[in-house]
Design an enzyme around this catalytic site. Structure first.
Site, mmCIF file in Angstrom:
data_model
loop_
_atom_site.group_PDB
_atom_site.id
_atom_site.type_symbol
_atom_site.label_atom_id
_atom_site.label_comp_id
_atom_site.label_asym_id
_atom_site.label_seq_id
_atom_site.Cartn_x
_atom_site.Cartn_y
_atom_site.Cartn_z
ATOM 1 N N LYS A 161 10.862 2.631 1.820
ATOM 2 C CA LYS A 161 10.876 4.053 1.480
ATOM 3 C C LYS A 161 11.316 4.271 0.037
ATOM 4 C CE LYS A 161 10.156 6.775 4.315
ATOM 5 N NZ LYS A 161 10.867 7.308 5.486
ATOM 6 N N CYS A 171 7.354 47.815 -9.396
ATOM 7 C CA CYS A 171 6.823 49.178 -9.443
ATOM 8 C C CYS A 171 7.591 50.156 -8.571
ATOM 9 C CB CYS A 171 5.353 49.188 -9.038
ATOM 10 S SG CYS A 171 5.068 48.825 -7.283
ATOM 11 N N GLU A 212 0.856 -1.184 0.000
ATOM 12 C CA GLU A 212 0.000 0.000 0.000
ATOM 13 C C GLU A 212 0.892 1.233 0.000
ATOM 14 O OE1 GLU A 212 -2.737 -0.254 3.403
ATOM 15 O OE2 GLU A 212 -2.202 -2.374 3.484
ATOM 16 N N CYS A 217 9.761 47.353 -4.352
ATOM 17 C CA CYS A 217 9.173 46.351 -5.238
ATOM 18 C C CYS A 217 9.941 46.292 -6.554
ATOM 19 C CB CYS A 217 7.713 46.694 -5.498
ATOM 20 S SG CYS A 217 6.923 45.638 -6.737
ATOM 21 N N LYS A 270 2.411 4.524 1.275
ATOM 22 C CA LYS A 270 2.608 5.122 2.599
ATOM 23 C C LYS A 270 2.349 6.617 2.463
ATOM 24 C CE LYS A 270 5.900 5.435 6.419
ATOM 25 N NZ LYS A 270 5.913 6.916 6.485
ATOM 26 N N CYS A 290 0.276 47.948 -8.677
ATOM 27 C CA CYS A 290 1.464 47.229 -9.120
ATOM 28 C C CYS A 290 1.093 46.289 -10.262
ATOM 29 C CB CYS A 290 2.068 46.437 -7.972
ATOM 30 S SG CYS A 290 3.525 45.471 -8.447
ATOM 31 N N TYR A 320 -6.496 2.166 6.426
ATOM 32 C CA TYR A 320 -5.741 0.960 6.079
ATOM 33 C C TYR A 320 -5.744 -0.119 7.151
ATOM 34 C CZ TYR A 320 -2.509 3.697 8.936
ATOM 35 O OH TYR A 320 -1.960 4.456 9.938
ATOM 36 N N ASP A 346 1.975 10.404 3.152
ATOM 37 C CA ASP A 346 2.695 11.331 4.020
ATOM 38 C C ASP A 346 1.702 12.345 4.582
ATOM 39 O OD1 ASP A 346 4.772 12.445 5.370
ATOM 40 O OD2 ASP A 346 5.578 13.559 3.678
ATOM 41 N N CYS A 394 4.314 44.063 -1.561
ATOM 42 C CA CYS A 394 4.179 45.330 -2.266
ATOM 43 C C CYS A 394 2.777 45.859 -1.979
ATOM 44 C CB CYS A 394 4.364 45.144 -3.774
ATOM 45 S SG CYS A 394 3.978 46.655 -4.699
#
Length: 664
Positions: free
Chosen positions: A310, A406, A113, A403, A115, A424, A222, A117, A419
């Site tokens: 893994k 702008c 199955e 910025c 795994k 902008c 599961y 995260d 900004c």
């Protein structure tokens, strides 16, 4: 350094990173780096078994819950973590250990199955009814997050039979939902999450279940605490039974035989990983025959009948050529590292986001450094660390004060540089999209493609220009006839009367979400009074902290924002609040409403807030009164447990007559 000293050092590091992962939901290192620390500790302890202690991270699960925000509750049966395999040889050794323990040769049948995260949870059913949902915690004691779990659609509330059952699974945030959530957080001036697991954990552990409900969490299941309860004999049958009972089960699980079957399945699932809607850092390998689980049992930390295989953490070094600064559509300025291109998990990576200034500082990054890069969940490129053993760069990363698009002076909102200029060019699209969105000014018919056309044609530079549009400006646009143009103009005109609450949210002021906008509108009643308010006056509004008040004052004081507001005024925008605060008679009091009242709870809540009260969704020690109507449940029980005054509807009316002089 002696083996003993290194073991002590590794244990301290692992405990710290366990705490950040399991308790703070804010890991500092990748799973691969954590696995390397754990593997080194295991190897040293294997060489020096006399140094193994019961509190070593190799002998315990996760992290103990320290100062939990939720109630600690013991699991009816312990939740174990899995040991890790990283190669076919590790799987061969795993099967050999099973054969030795059982006294018979393989090959054995396994179920593979993904795994996921996410965040491990345990659902507790009593007589077929879901009564409690717990995080894993340290495997023995978890945190009670029941109200938040009930907000997730994948969790059946009732089973078809009166079983006492524990159902184990993972709460996760789909990758697309994660990207949308981060975009929304940026839009509201909040710090985005680093990865989907952090986002899932942070969303589940919210004090307000309504926030959890809005985040788009999902669950996949599961296992169960005692499989014999369901009368199944194999893990494959257990997964099928869970699906029959209404639990979401990851569909890619497969039955294989022996080490070669595990390896072939692993390779196929690794290839398929990139198409998954969630992050997966490996697969689980479980013996299919549940009777063998009982024979094999557990070590102090892990089951002997299952292991996690893994996925390879493909990490590649590369050099940072330069760091550039991008202005997002919300005005957020983000540093981006331009890299010497590398091939990583099937694609070329030449750019990677560095999130924010503090992230760059934590890395200690300089232009010219060699960095280690991987793809979080096999999808999102991420810098893991600077390789200090390689030649270091000499050019520090200098944050711009203005910025890049702008030249407006940037403002700092938490860890985010913004900004503030509503004109902008880099943020025009998103600013208009947000302004017209359903929760803001609700201009129906103004979709993303139309906004892009208006910007490209020069008819619109910002949201204030919408109110200058004429039918002849719209009809020539793609898919815009006479009727559609008139409907849009009608919607734009109607938006002038949405009220101050909506307008404040639509302006995109840093740290002003819907609830803050409502609180400001209710307290001040008119935009002009907010524009005249001091930081101290803004800070006096319930639930607005001093830092938020300062950010609001600064944003509204900027010449660009003042000019934008005056253009709205000239267009006929109404600046009055729809729900003005009537008094401050209930200032400082927090109410929680539960059960059925004679008036809709939303109406009662608005009335209380109009007189200065705060209405919360959950009971805590800061709650002053719980108003309980017919059918009140867990909130009433929580209030009684904490000794918080409970009012029935008659009692609430009496309190309001005393403090306000009237009632709803």
């Amino acid at each position: 350094m002696s083996p003993k000293q290194r073991i002590l050092e590794l244990r301290e590091q692992i405990r710290y990173h366990n705490y950040r992962y399991y308790v703070l939901d804010d890991p500092e290192i990748s799973d691969a780096e954590f696995d390397r620390l754990m593997q080194e500790l295991k190897a040293l302890e294997a060489e020096h078994p006399e140094l193994i202690t019961p509190d070593s991270p190799t002998q315990t699960v996760g992290s103990s819950i320290l100062e939990p925000p939720f109630t600690p509750v013991p699991h009816p049966t312990r939740m174990y973590s899995l040991g890790n395999a990283f190669s076919q040889q590790d799987i061969a050794e795993f099967e050999a250990s099973i054969a030795r323990f059982l006294g018979r040769e393989g090959p054995f049948a396994y179920v593979l199955e993904y795994k996921i995260d996410g965040l491990s949870v345990n659902l507790v059913y009593e007589e077929g009814v879901l009564v409690r949902g717990l995080t894993r915690g340290d495997g023995v004691v978890g945190e009670d997050v029941t109200p938040n779990l009930l907000a997730i659609p994948d969790f059946p509330r009732r089973l078809p039979e009166a079983w006492d059952l524990e159902v184990r699974g993972e709460v996760y945030l789909p990758l697309q939902t994660f990207l949308e959530l981060n975009a929304r957080l940026e839009e509201e001036g909040e710090v985005p999450f680093k990865n989907p697991r952090n986002a899932a954990a942070g969303s589940l552990r919210q004090k307000d279940p309504k926030i959890s409900a809005r985040r788009g969490l999902r669950g996949l299941f599961y296992g169960v605490g005692r499989p014999e309860t369901l009368g199944v004999r194999t893990q494959q049958a257990l997964l099928e039974r869970l699906a029959e009972l209404g639990f979401a089960v990851e569909p890619h699980h497969r039955l294989v035989s022996g080490v070669e079957g595990v390896e072939a399945g692993y390779r196929a699932m690794l290839e398929q990983r990139r198409a998954l809607p969630f992050e997966a850092d490996g697969i689980t390998v479980k013996l299919n025959e549940l009777s063998l689980w009982d024979e094999l049992g557990y070590t102090a930390k892990t089951p002997r009948f299952a292991i996690a295989y893994k996925f390879p953490a493909e990490e590649r070094p590369t050099r940072v050529r330069q760091v550039v600064f991008q202005v997002g559509r919300t005005g957020r300025v983000t540093p981006v590292a331009e890299l010497e291109p590398i091939l990583l998990e099937g694609s070329t990576v030449s750019r990677v986001t560095l999130h924010n200034e503090s992230y760059v500082q934590e890395l200690g990054l300089r232009v010219g450094d060699t960095v280690l890069v991987h793809k979080a969940g096999g999808v999102i490129p991420e810098v893991l660390r600077v390789l200090t053993e390689a030649p270091r760069g000499q050019t520090p990363v200098v944050w711009p004060s203005r910025c890049p698009e702008c030249a407006s002076e940037l403002v700092l909102s938490g860890k985010i540089h913004l900004c503030p200029n509503p004109l902008c060019p880099a943020k025009a699209f998103e600013a208009i999209r947000h302004y017209a969105s359903r929760r803001a000014m609700d201009i129906q018919g103004l979709g993303e493609k139309l906004i892009e056309q208006l910007l490209a044609s020069g008819k619109v530079r910002d949201a204030a220009d919408l109110y200058q549009l004429k039918k002849e400006d719209l009809v020539p646009l793609e898919r815009m006839g006479e009727k559609s143009a008139q409907n849009l103009l009608n919607q734009i005109e109607a938006s002038k009367n949405r009220g101050l609450e909506r307008l404040l949210f639509a302006l995109g002021i840093p740290q002003v979400g819907e609830s803050t906008a409502r609180a400001l509108a209710r307290r001040f009643g008119h935009l002009d009074r907010i524009l005249e308010a001091s930081v101290e006056e803004l800070d006096a509004v319930p639930d607005i902290a001093e830092a938020t008040a300062s950010a609001i004052h600064q944003a509204l004081s900027r010449p660009e924002m003042r000019r934008f507001i005056e253009r709205l005024r000239a267009a006929g925008m109404r600046f009055e609040a729809r729900e003005k605060q009537k008094s401050q008679a209930l200032e400082g009091l927090t109410f929680v409403l539960t059960g059925e009242l004679s008036l809709p709870r939303e109406e009662v809540a608005r009335w209380l807030e109009a007189h200065g009260a705060r209405v919360a969704s959950s009971v805590s020690r800061k709650t002053h009164y719980v108003v309980a109507g017919a059918g009140a449940g867990s909130k009433l029980a929580k209030a009684q447990e904490l000794g918080i005054p409970v009012l029935d509807e008659q009692g609430l009316r009496a309190l309001l007559r005393e403090k306000v002089g009237q009632e709803p």
